[in-house]
Scaffold this active site. Structure first.
Site, PDB file in Angstrom:
ATOM      1  N   ASP A 145      -6.316   9.268  -1.893  1.00  0.00           N
ATOM      2  CA  ASP A 145      -6.334   8.752  -0.762  1.00  0.00           C
ATOM      3  C   ASP A 145      -7.165   9.750   0.356  1.00  0.00           C
ATOM      4  O   ASP A 145      -7.553  10.771  -0.020  1.00  0.00           O
ATOM      5  CB  ASP A 145      -4.607   8.698  -0.156  1.00  0.00           C
ATOM      6  CG  ASP A 145      -4.709   7.482   0.588  1.00  0.00           C
ATOM      7  OD1 ASP A 145      -5.451   6.983   1.422  1.00  0.00           O
ATOM      8  OD2 ASP A 145      -3.418   6.868   1.002  1.00  0.00           O
TER       9      ASP A 145
HETATM   10  C1  BGC Z   1      -4.363   4.651   3.786  1.00  0.00           C
HETATM   11  C2  BGC Z   1      -4.759   3.924   2.436  1.00  0.00           C
HETATM   12  C3  BGC Z   1      -6.206   3.459   2.816  1.00  0.00           C
HETATM   13  C4  BGC Z   1      -7.214   4.550   3.345  1.00  0.00           C
HETATM   14  C5  BGC Z   1      -8.634   4.032   3.530  1.00  0.00           C
HETATM   15  C6  BGC Z   1      -5.484   5.991   4.169  1.00  0.00           C
HETATM   16  O1  BGC Z   1      -4.985   6.424   5.295  1.00  0.00           O
HETATM   17  O2  BGC Z   1      -3.113   5.510   3.236  1.00  0.00           O
HETATM   18  O3  BGC Z   1      -4.019   3.008   2.232  1.00  0.00           O
HETATM   19  O4  BGC Z   1      -6.610   2.720   1.743  1.00  0.00           O
HETATM   20  O5  BGC Z   1      -6.530   5.218   4.235  1.00  0.00           O
HETATM   21  O6  BGC Z   1      -8.868   3.297   4.694  1.00  0.00           O
END
Ligand code: BGC
Length: 746
Positions: free
Chosen positions: A276
């Site tokens: 993430d």
């Molecule tokens: C979120 C994810 C997301 C990623 C990319 C993160 O802050 O937890 O769910 O896919 O950002 O945007």
């Protein structure tokens, strides 16, 4: 002359090589830096981001991007970066582009928790197929969804993105999402790679606070949190995202036991794992890694292939390979997985996006119609004293509340590139539906959030409270409130549209108090006090505490954040053109202090003594609950023992429509293993459901096989097992209802 194997492969036309050959041929030509580039992901939102990244792309130091730019520029930015990769970089490996399409890209569907309320995998599959088509058209072949986390604490803002509190329902809808996104071929022009996220346990975040740590027992992990992910892997999801949280102290991004032990060794997941956002380097803040180099090494060797946004792989891995701290073989293995996904998405053959594709794909009439169908089928009728469907004699309708006519709020959290101008609000939907038959007065009544004091800037730049402006804004607010009550008094029926701001659900949007915000409770009290028939429609990203209003109102509809067709969908259901068919995928608490409250909790030693001094343990509305415009009666559960060897027992119950209208019953199969050698299993577990459409007076039989899937569990070693002994079996309209039969498994 004998050509070396590698030269032969490179000389062969691409189509004549197997994917493995192509991957191995590329790997052999890559420098360690180029390999690490395939494991590094950037983000591009503006043309400036793209320009800043070009040099690294040409050098092969970046292999993928999050493309969050608006669709007007997304394809151009993609093509600019892709050109740098496939024309200017040494090995010409195309970039792969990913984005968060959570409930539609331009055509905004209801939030996932709403879609889950339809209890309909095929509906979810169809909405995700539209989402994939639009996302792909915008130059993105990798979707960071479906969210496969289980959510049992509605304080957590991301509950909106989940399919609710149940692993069985969740697993079915995760698998449906993967099928919708990827179809038979994720490389097709209208499909994309899916991502199961966030692996794993993110939804169990302590206190419902986002990004918090989790404490999950091995049994709960195996039986509650892992099944939706396993279902997604079985459905063929190409990618997995590791989670932000730590689990048993180890950050998920660096958790070898889960990323390699469970995902690769047990489940044989062949795809890639992406971290993430910056979570690789967050291992330092978790107190697990001492510095960037250690964070990179721990994540990579645990099985996390791609680092999203942060730079520890790029900055430290080459040196760690050179000094022998990290084996090149581990990097090769991760690169193989990344190249494998790149091949499956078809970008080697078609690296560029068509600039006119978005216009052709967005907001197609059938997509908008599907958004309306999805919104209508995800509404849940929680109470009805007969005020719904609206009587045709109701000539004057007052639609009151801050969400009566607010297009932006209907989009919900993570609405990608949905736009308020595409939204049909409840006011617009009702106006169109009632044009010939009734007059509609719309009044806001109050704001979603209390207005703070007005401020003004002084010449020296400091800011002070502006007393005059504050006084007049308070007066305006009072006038608004009064006007709404006057409209309500003059109406035959009042519809109140209340809820929570969309920005109060989703990521980093946890709540400590699940009440309606601002002056909404006061507004509802005043509306109820008029004595007029009252319908309350709640728009929210989570279960709110609706205890007081459930007592006051005649009818209560949970509409979630319904997307761009929420208005017409609601108008159709409120007016009785369509029946409400949704069922809750998550329990609704009576008070915030009651959470987490979920139906499939473990059995306890004194089950009759788990109430609070000041409140029952029971939720206000249980999992699986939802009314419609008719009534159903469920007969006793009968168990038909297997007639011969190799046959499975069957549980049956009749369902009768005892009302005056046709309707859809959702017969739900719950089981309980009365004694289990691995310790107490949940008091109830959903193991199937069946939708029965019944004419008035009609009876049909709901039937479920009690096979090993229905009765089994996963033990602490990850083995699926079924034990002999007694099982309680319910076929009921919702959790916690109905009379159980007992099945004795030999
Ligand atoms: C979120 C994810 C997301 C990623 C990319 C993160 O802050 O937890 O769910 O896919 O950002 O945007």
């Amino acid at each position: 002359m004998r050509l070396p194997f590698l030269t032969l492969l490179i000389a062969l036309p691409m189509s004549a090589q197997t994917p493995t050959d192509r991957i191995e041929a590329l790997l052999q030509r890559m420098t360690p830096e180029e390999k690490i580039g395939q494991l590094s992901q950037g983000v591009v939102h503006t043309p400036e981001h793209a320009e800043a990244a070009i040099a690294e792309v040409r050098a092969g130091r970046l292999g993928s991007f999050i493309l969050s730019a608006p669709p007007e520029i997304a394809t151009a930015l993609r093509n600019r970066l892709q050109h740098a990769a496939v024309e200017d970089s040494r090995l010409r490996v195309p970039l792969v582009f990913g984005a968060d399409t959570i409930h539609g890209y331009r055509t905004t569907f209801p939030i996932p928790l709403a879609l889950a309320s339809a209890w309909d995998p095929s509906l979810v599959e169809r909405t995700q197929a539209v989402a994939a088509r639009e996302t792909r058209a915008a130059g993105i072949e990798w979707i960071f969804a479906p969210m496969s986390d289980l959510a049992r604490d509605p304080r957590w803002g991301r509950v909106a993105e989940t399919f609710g509190e149940d692993p069985y329902l969740g697993a079915s809808l995760v698998a449906a999402s993967v099928r919708g996104f990827q179809g038979d071929d994720p490389g097709a022009a209208d499909r994309a790679a899916a991502t199961l996220k966030h692996f794993v346990g993110y939804g169990a975040t302590t206190g419902g606070r986002d990004y918090n740590t989790t404490d999950i027992t091995p049994f709960t992990l195996r039986n509650a949190h892992l099944p939706p992910f396993e279902a997604g892997v079985k459905a063929g999801a190409l990618t997995v995202m590791s989670a932000f949280n730590a689990i048993d102290g180890i950050p998920a991004v660096a958790n070898r036991q889960l990323l390699t032990g469970v995902l690769r060794d047990e489940w044989k997941f062949p795809g890639l794992v992406v971290s993430d956002w910056e979570s690789v380097t967050e291992a330092i803040k978790w107190g697990y890694a001492a510095n960037d180099a250690e964070a990179a090494r721990l994540a990579l060797t645990a099985g996390n292939d791609i680092e999203m946004v942060s730079r520890s792989y790029r900055d430290t891995l080459a040196q760690q390979v050179a000094d022998g701290t990290v084996q090149l073989g581990v990097i090769d293995q991760a690169v193989r997985r990344v190249l494998g996904v790149k091949l499956r998405t078809g970008i080697f053959e078609k690296p560029y996006a068509d600039s006119d594709a978005p216009q052709r794909a967005f907001l197609q009439p059938e997509s908008v119609a599907l958004a309306r169908e999805a919104a209508a089928r995800s509404l849940v009728l929680l109470k009805n004293d007969g005020v719904l469907p609206l009587a045709t004699s109701a000539r004057r309708i007052a639609l009151v509340g801050p969400l009566a006519d607010d297009a932006t709020e209907m989009l919900g959290t993570w609405s990608a590139h949905g736009r308020p101008e595409d939204v049909v609000t409840l006011a617009a939907g009702l106006r169109a539906r009632l044009a010939q038959s009734a007059t509609l007065t719309v009044a806001r009544g109050c704001e979603l959030l209390p207005a703070g004091p007005r401020t003004r800037a002084l010449p020296d730049g400091s800011v002070v409270i502006d007393e005059d402006a504050t006084r007049s804004s308070v007066t305006a607010v009072e006038a608004d409130f009064e006007q709404a009550i006057v409209a309500a008094r003059e109406a035959d029926v009042i519809i109140a549209a209340v809820g929570e701001p969309r920005g109060w659900s989703g990521e980093n949007a946890s709540r400590a108090d699940l009440s309606l915000t601002g002056r909404q409770p006061e507004l509802l009290r005043a509306l109820a006090a008029t004595g007029k028939p009252l319908v309350v429609v709640v728009f929210s990203g989570r279960p709110l505490v609706l205890t007081e209003i459930a007592n006051q109102t005649g009818a209560l509809v949970q509409a979630w954040h319904p997307g761009l067709q929420g208005g017409p969908a609601l108008a159709a259901v409120l007016c009785g053109d369509l029946p409400p068919v949704g069922r809750l995928p998550i329990s609704f608490p009576r008070a915030t202090g009651q959470v987490p409250v979920f139906y499939n909790h473990a059995t306890t030693g004194r089950p009759e003594m788990v109430d609070y001094r000041d409140l029952t343990r029971d939720p206000l509305f249980p999992f699986g609950f939802g009314l419609t415009y008719t009534r159903f009666e469920f007969g006793d559960v009968e168990i038909a023992e297997p007639a011969g060897a190799g046959q499975t027992p069957v549980a049956r119950a009749t369902v009768t429509n005892t009302g005056e209208r046709a309707g859809e019953a959702v017969a739900q199969l719950y089981i309980r293993d009365v004694a289990c050698s691995e310790g107490g299993r949940p008091a109830q577990e959903l193991r199937g459901w069946q939708r029965l459409t019944l004419a008035p007076g009609e009876t049909r039989t709901a039937e479920f096989v009690l096979d090993d899937n229905a009765l089994g569990f996963v033990d602490r070693q990850g083995r699926h097992r079924v034990e002999s002994g007694d099982f309680k079996v319910w076929i009921a309209p919702h959790a916690g209802s109905g009379k159980a039969a007992t099945y004795r498994k030999k």
